[in-house]
Design an enzyme around this catalytic site. Structure first.
Site, PDB file in Angstrom:
ATOM      1  CD  GLU A 115      35.653  48.000  40.407  1.00  0.00           C
ATOM      2  OE1 GLU A 115      34.834  48.325  39.545  1.00  0.00           O
ATOM      3  OE2 GLU A 115      35.486  48.228  41.620  1.00  0.00           O
ATOM      4  CD  GLU A 135      32.833  44.024  44.247  1.00  0.00           C
ATOM      5  OE1 GLU A 135      33.644  44.942  44.102  1.00  0.00           O
ATOM      6  OE2 GLU A 135      33.017  42.865  43.798  1.00  0.00           O
TER       7      GLU A 135
END
Length: 258
Positions: A115, A135
């Site tokens: 990210e 995730e």
């Protein structure tokens, strides 16, 4: 810049290189590293001596492994939201910086590390790099803006594919789909190329560079009139005293247009 625990920095020829410390066991994103990265980027905003930024990882194998699991275990619904919002703010701070920020991705970039790389204006990668959002395997989702930036970059279907499966994106394919601008054989060469990229950019007018960042970001913001932002930015460029001198040089054929 004050000494930091999780990152170190070096300023040379106007280019600030920010390096995440750590090896395969410790190169993770924590509240501390987020705070230190925010402070480092604030320095970029505040000081004219810094003209561009390279963000990279230590060594040859790891850019960032993502958020420290030990910190995730401690989160409740309330402070998880605050943690995500903090990470989003730091990524937006990078994305909206009026000076060019380039991620020199030296190894795997996972989760929140991916990210942070997505928030940079450009990305170069070494051949051994892979990206992933793992995730979902742990029952959580990215929280620092990854779902939004990956969707804007790849489109809805492809973004969902990688977010829902946790599949890896290797360096070669990342270049094919525009996730990275260029793949370089190894880290040392990549850092040289990253600096060369930035030096070519920062030789241009800094006000215009900042306006370009604002305009491109406005194009992705449904709440902002990107055309008006562009017109305003174009007008702001004419505040610069040297602008008309540069235009006259072109008329006089003293410089060549690229």
């Amino acid at each position: 810049m004050e000494k930091m625990e999780s990152i170190y920095s070096n300023l040379e020829d106007g280019i600030l290189t920010i390096t995440f410390k750590g090896d395969s066991k410790s190169s993770t994103i924590t509240e501390k590293s987020l705070s230190e990265l925010r402070s480092a980027i604030q320095e970029v905003y505040d000081h004219d001596k810094i003209e561009g930024v390279i963000i990279t990882g230590e060594g040859e194998e790891i850019f960032s492994l993502g958020t420290d699991v030990a910190e995730l275990i401690k989160l409740s619904e309330l402070n998880a939201r605050k943690f995500a919002e903090n990470g989003q703010e730091v990524c937006s701070f990078i994305e909206n910086c009026p000076k060019p920020i380039l991620a020199a991705i030296n190894g795997c970039a996972l989760g929140s590390g991916f990210e942070l790389a997505l928030a940079c204006h450009f990305r170069l990668a070494s051949e051994n790099v892979f990206f992933a959002f793992p995730e979902i395997a742990y029952g959580i989702i990215p929280g620092f803006g990854g779902t939004q930036r990956l969707t804007k970059l790849l489109g809805k279907t492809k973004a969902l594919e990688y977010l829902m499966t946790g599949k890896r994106i290797n360096a070669e394919y990342a270049e094919q789909i525009g996730l990275v601008s260029e793949v370089v054989s190894y880290k040392e060469e990549m850092l040289k190329k990253a600096k060369k990229w930035l030096m070519a950019i920062v030789n241009n007018a800094d006000v215009a560079l900042g306006m370009l960042v604002a305009c491109v970001n406005a194009a992705e913001n449904p709440d902002e009139n990107g055309f008006q932002t562009e017109a305003n930015g174009f007008a702001n460029c004419f505040k610069i005293v040297e602008l008309k001198e540069n235009l006259l040089k072109i008329i006089d054929k003293k410089v060549l247009l690229k």
